[in-house]
Each structure stands twice: as C-alpha cells, then as structure tokens.
Design a protein around this motif. Structure first.
Motif, PDB file in Angstrom:
ATOM      1  N   GLY A   1     -37.621  20.122 -33.291  1.00 15.36           N
ATOM      2  CA  GLY A   1     -37.524  18.682 -33.111  1.00 15.36           C
ATOM      3  C   GLY A   1     -36.151  18.293 -32.597  1.00 15.36           C
ATOM      4  O   GLY A   1     -35.153  18.941 -32.909  1.00 15.36           O
ATOM      5  N   VAL A   2     -36.117  17.226 -31.785  1.00 11.77           N
ATOM      6  CA  VAL A   2     -34.862  16.713 -31.238  1.00 11.77           C
ATOM      7  C   VAL A   2     -34.853  15.202 -31.393  1.00 11.77           C
ATOM      8  O   VAL A   2     -35.767  14.516 -30.906  1.00 11.77           O
ATOM      9  CB  VAL A   2     -34.675  17.080 -29.752  1.00 11.77           C
ATOM     10  N   GLU A   3     -33.836  14.689 -32.059  1.00 10.69           N
ATOM     11  CA  GLU A   3     -33.620  13.248 -32.180  1.00 10.69           C
ATOM     12  C   GLU A   3     -32.411  12.919 -31.325  1.00 10.69           C
ATOM     13  O   GLU A   3     -31.285  13.322 -31.634  1.00 10.69           O
ATOM     14  CB  GLU A   3     -33.358  12.868 -33.632  1.00 10.69           C
ATOM     15  N   PHE A   4     -32.614  12.194 -30.225  1.00 16.15           N
ATOM     16  CA  PHE A   4     -31.544  11.907 -29.262  1.00 16.15           C
ATOM     17  C   PHE A   4     -31.275  10.413 -29.237  1.00 16.15           C
ATOM     18  O   PHE A   4     -32.158   9.625 -28.896  1.00 16.15           O
ATOM     19  CB  PHE A   4     -31.945  12.419 -27.880  1.00 16.15           C
ATOM     20  N   ILE A   5     -30.060  10.049 -29.591  1.00 11.19           N
ATOM     21  CA  ILE A   5     -29.635   8.647 -29.569  1.00 11.19           C
ATOM     22  C   ILE A   5     -28.959   8.385 -28.231  1.00 11.19           C
ATOM     23  O   ILE A   5     -27.948   9.019 -27.891  1.00 11.19           O
ATOM     24  CB  ILE A   5     -28.677   8.334 -30.736  1.00 11.19           C
ATOM     25  N   ARG A   6     -29.482   7.464 -27.456  1.00  9.49           N
ATOM     26  CA  ARG A   6     -29.033   7.228 -26.098  1.00  9.49           C
ATOM     27  C   ARG A   6     -27.811   6.308 -26.039  1.00  9.49           C
ATOM     28  O   ARG A   6     -27.573   5.490 -26.929  1.00  9.49           O
ATOM     29  CB  ARG A   6     -30.153   6.578 -25.271  1.00  9.49           C
ATOM     30  N   GLY A   7     -27.040   6.459 -24.936  1.00  9.89           N
ATOM     31  CA  GLY A   7     -26.067   5.444 -24.567  1.00  9.89           C
ATOM     32  C   GLY A   7     -24.609   5.827 -24.599  1.00  9.89           C
ATOM     33  O   GLY A   7     -23.756   5.017 -24.228  1.00  9.89           O
ATOM     34  N   GLN A   8     -24.259   7.043 -25.032  1.00 10.09           N
ATOM     35  CA  GLN A   8     -22.848   7.387 -25.142  1.00 10.09           C
ATOM     36  C   GLN A   8     -22.189   7.591 -23.773  1.00 10.09           C
ATOM     37  O   GLN A   8     -22.831   8.027 -22.813  1.00 10.09           O
ATOM     38  CB  GLN A   8     -22.673   8.665 -25.965  1.00 10.09           C
ATOM     39  N   GLU A   9     -20.913   7.278 -23.716  1.00  8.60           N
ATOM     40  CA  GLU A   9     -20.046   7.550 -22.573  1.00  8.60           C
ATOM     41  C   GLU A   9     -20.728   7.193 -21.254  1.00  8.60           C
ATOM     42  O   GLU A   9     -21.057   6.041 -21.005  1.00  8.60           O
ATOM     43  CB  GLU A   9     -19.577   9.008 -22.602  1.00  8.60           C
ATOM     44  N   TYR A  10     -20.967   8.186 -20.379  1.00  4.82           N
ATOM     45  CA  TYR A  10     -21.550   7.930 -19.056  1.00  4.82           C
ATOM     46  C   TYR A  10     -23.065   8.094 -19.037  1.00  4.82           C
ATOM     47  O   TYR A  10     -23.665   8.223 -17.964  1.00  4.82           O
ATOM     48  CB  TYR A  10     -20.960   8.894 -18.025  1.00  4.82           C
TER      49      TYR A  10
END
Length: 524
Positions: free
Chosen positions: A115-124
C-alpha cells in the motif's frame, strides 16, 4: 517482529536536544526527545549518497550508489527491501509526501509496497494549476523578494522563472498554488503524513507482521508553517513578504543566495518552527504505539537523508559549491528494538546510511542476498560486537569524495577537467535530476559493475568541484569543521588519504574515480 522506519528529510541533528543540548535556538521537540530517551542514539552516523533519492536507494537496496551514478531509479538487479519483505508474506506500507518518488527517473521505489499513501503538493509537485494568480504575499516569500530570479536548482533545459504565468519546470509558483486554501494546521504536510501513519497503525492490527515506511518531506524547504509555530522563534511578522521561507542555495554573502542577517535569522526561525510542527505530529505516532501496545513487537528506526546549511560556514541549503561538511553529512539515527539491552544508550561506533537496509532485513528475520554494501547494526544493538566500521564514504555523484573514520573527516577534491562515468540500465540525465532520459549516442554497454553481472550503459558526465584542496577536520575537537588540518598535520592527512584509497579499493570503485580524485589505484 514489525519494523516502523521513519525518515524526516533535511533534519539537522544539531537542532535536536539529544545531540546538542545547548542549541543556539531552544527548539521544542518533546516527542523526539522522548523517543531518544527510549531508544539507542547513534552518535557517529553518516549519510552516504546525497541527496534525496540516492539516499533512499541506499536505505531500500543496500547499495552505495554515488560512486557509480547520480539520482536515478531502482535498477532491475537491485534487491528491494519491500519486495523481499512481501515475498515472506509480511505486509508493507509507504506513507509519504515526498513527491520525488513519482518524478521522472525515480521509478521503482514505491511500486513494491502493498500500500502507498501519497500526500500531494510538496515543493515543486505538479499538482494544482489553479488559482492562476496565487497568493502574492506567499509567492513573494517563496521567491525571497518577488524578483522572479531563476532557481539555481533548475537543471531543466535552459532556465526557469518563478513568475506565475511561466509554465516551465520547477517554478515556485507551483507550491503557492498547491498550498492555496491551507487555513488550519491539519491542512499542512507533516500533520497529514504522521496522522495518516498513526491511522494505518490503528487499522492494520490484524496483520501479524508488517514493515511500514513513513517518509516525511518536512523539514525540507519551503519552511511554510501555520501559527502558533511560525511565531515561536521570531519576533518578526511571519507573513512579511520581504522575509523568505524558501532560500536559494549558495553563499549567504554573495550571488543569488545573498541574505541579510535578518533574513537568515528568519529562515532559521522558520526551519525551527517546522521542526517543532513535525515533532508535534510525530507524537501522534508515539501515542498510537502506546495505545496499541506495539512497542514490544515493533522496532522503530528514525533518521534523515541529510542536513541543511542554515548559515554555517557561510552557506545556505545544499549548494553545489559547498564542501559536504557534517551539517549535511552527519545525520541523526535513533533505534528502538524491544529485544535489545542497549535501549537508552549512546552508541559511538561509526555507522552509515547504507547499513539500514541490512539492519531492517535482520530485524525482520530475513536472509537477503544482493545488498552489496550494507552491514547490519543489529549485532551492535544486541551486544554481539563492539565495533562496526573502519570507514564511511559519502558525497554527491560527480563531485568530491569524502571519508571518515569517526574522528576525522577527509574531503578529496576532484579534477573538474576529468569526466565522471555513469553506470545504469537507463540513459539517465546525469546532470538534471528527475528529468526525462534522453538517448546518448556515445554510451557503451557492458558488465561494468562489481556487484552484478547485469549489463549496464556507461556514459560520461561532468565533474563538479566543491573545493580546490584536500580538507581534513578533527570533528571531536572541531565539530563545526572550521580548522583545515590538511596542511598542518601532513601525516594524519596521508593516513586519511590512504583510508580513502582503501575504501574505494574495497568497494571496487571505478578506475575513473581514482583518476578524477588524483589517487593511484593499487595494483591487484
């Protein structure tokens, strides 16, 4: 046994009370302090391959990569930890906001997890395209002074602007768009990463064994934090558009990174603020381990890929022109293991980032082949041995090469007129990180790597010097590495030069590395 592996990007160990009780800023990190009191604290731990994804290849495959290639993908011949763990019917999970996993040239790192939980929006992170005109005050702070100066990290074709209408790669306006609507603390990245990690621990109790990797991009820049953190370590108005929260890399007294004392002090205060926010939400994981009675069946490993210059020796960030001093290379490492008698101890033995792969496999009871450079730390934790390494190597591909014996650090400059050889199964861009691969018509194919018989491409890239002469520091008496002893102690300098040759020889480093470092390769 479970393994909870936590990495906090760009975490300066000298900002932690467990490593420097008398920090210049009294930073509140009660949860990291609590964990340090519980765990074994490693006092002589060093990074290996810098920066972000090279460090993660070391952790997840046990391969010290910077002598052979730069930022790049998992290779087909790599033994990848989550894949091996899954093959033993152990659950694996990645929780992260580290968007580099999903960029060009970074494939293979997350694909093997269950499983992968990816929180979007960092840096570029290329996430949101609206609002077209993001908050002007935030954008000004991200660009330092609103001048639209190009970012010195941009290695995409040509240059890039930070103007909102410019759609080229690595535009800082992307972060302003991503962060639009961040109104409360829980909107920010560290709260999301650690709260979701805590939730995963709570909702996966039915699994008998698991490996969970929590990879927090904070405290990496931009140092964008809400109140009450933003005002904790400064008397300035944290929203003042004249004050930067995303410094350009380089010298603090010249060039694009030129910063006034006021600006530099503010940047340091916001780094500290972000660290306190990370600590607050790291605490949610600790409380979950408490509430779910997980400590007695879970090993917890906490570390960082590298540090971050905040004015030390006149640098900010991780600039190409800066020597890789201990602010970047000497990283925190704390390990809790329920079966170890050394919990609460300080461990002085020299250890390296690449050793974490073998350590985690060992804790999980796995016998793993194909991790060429990793040495398990579990025997140190169980008192089976009282020493570990004679040397640790660290650096960036194509740059100077650095070695330590735990007391001294030796930094060997490279000849910029000599190219660096890159070895990979992909024709990666050896200069521009996380950019698309492009054909290289002068590449040669062959079995060039000492730790696999898999053919790879071999092609040339530039050498980038960080200093002109060798540097030698006694880090016990001079922890800030301000007194170069290379000319004052020639015998010690020669000993460390020989140690570097021994290390490169033991690793069977490419002959080209000896050439570009001005070292004679020992004859077989």
């Amino acid at each position: 046994m479970n393994v909870l592996f936590i990495s906090i990007d760009s975490l300066n160990r000298h900002f932690l009370r467990s490593y420097r009780p008398n920090s210049p800023i009294d930073i509140e990190t009660p949860n990291l302090d609590e964990f340090a009191d519980r765990a074994a604290v490693f006092d002589n731990h060093y990074a290996g391959s810098l920066p972000c994804m090279p460090a993660r290849r070391e952790w997840l495959t046990g391969t010290q990569e910077f002598l052979w290639r730069p930022w790049g993908p998992i290779e087909p011949f790599d033994t990848v930890l989550p894949e091996v763990v899954r093959s033993q019917n152990v659950l694996t999970q990645l929780v992260t906001d580290h968007f580099h996993y999903f960029q060009h040239g970074s494939n293979g790192y997350h694909e093997s997890f269950n499983g992968v939980e990816f929180i979007r929006g960092q840096e570029y992170d290329r996430w949101r395209t609206s609002p077209r005109d993001p908050d002007g005050e935030l954008l000004s702070q991200l660009r330092r002074d609103g001048s639209g100066a190009s970012d010195d990290l941009n290695l995409d074709a040509g240059t890039a602007s930070d103007e909102p209408d410019d759609l080229r790669f690595m535009n800082r306006a992307a972060y302003a768009r991503n962060a639009a609507g961040f109104d409360v603390e829980s909107d920010f990245f560290a709260p999301k990463v650690f709260s979701r990690a805590a939730n995963w621990l709570e909702t996966n109790e039915e699994w008998s064994d698991w490996f969970c990797y929590v990879d927090s991009f904070d405290v990496h820049e931009p140092f964008h934090v809400p109140e009450p953190y933003a005002s904790m370590y400064t008397d300035e108005d944290p929203t003042d558009p004249e004050l930067p929260i995303w410094p350009y890399y380089g010298r603090t007294d010249e060039g694009q990174s030129e910063l006034s004392d006021r600006e530099l002090a503010f940047i340091e205060s916001q780094y500290a603020a972000e660290l306190t926010m990370v600590d607050e939400w790291f605490g949610t994981v600790l409380r979950t381990l408490d509430d779910r009675n997980l400590w007695e069946k879970t090993a917890v490993i906490l570390t960082s890929d590298h540090g971050f210059y905040l004015g030390e020796n006149g640098y900010v960030g991780k600039p190409f022109e800066a020597p890789v001093r201990n602010e970047l290379a000497r990283t925190p490492l704390m390990i809790w293991h329920p079966g170890s008698s050394r919990m609460g101890d300080r461990i002085d033995e020299l250890t390296a980032a690449v050793d974490l792969f073998a350590t985690m496999a060992d804790v999980l009871g796995l016998e793993v082949d194909g991790a060429p450079h990793s040495r398990s730390l579990l025997p140190l934790l169980t008192d089976e041995v009282d020493d570990h390494r004679e040397w640790a190597l660290y650096g960036y591909w194509g740059s100077s090469v650095n070695v330590t014996d735990g007391t001294y650090t030796y930094h060997r400059p490279c000849d910029e007129s000599t190219s660096t050889h890159c070895y990979s199964t992909t024709m990666m861009d050896s200069v521009g990180w996380f950019t698309p691969t492009r054909p290289k018509h002068d590449a040669e194919s062959g079995r060039f790597l000492p730790y696999t018989d898999c053919p790879v491409w071999k092609f040339e890239g530039p050498s980038h010097g960080r200093h002109e002469e060798p540097l030698l520091y006694d880090v016990e008496s001079d922890p800030w590495q301000r007194r170069n002893l290379a000319g004052r102690e020639p015998e010690r300098s020669e000993e460390m030069r020989s140690l570097l040759v021994d290390a490169l020889t033991e690793l069977d480093a490419p002959a080209n590395q000896f050439d570009r470092l001005g070292l004679e390769r020992p004859r077989p």
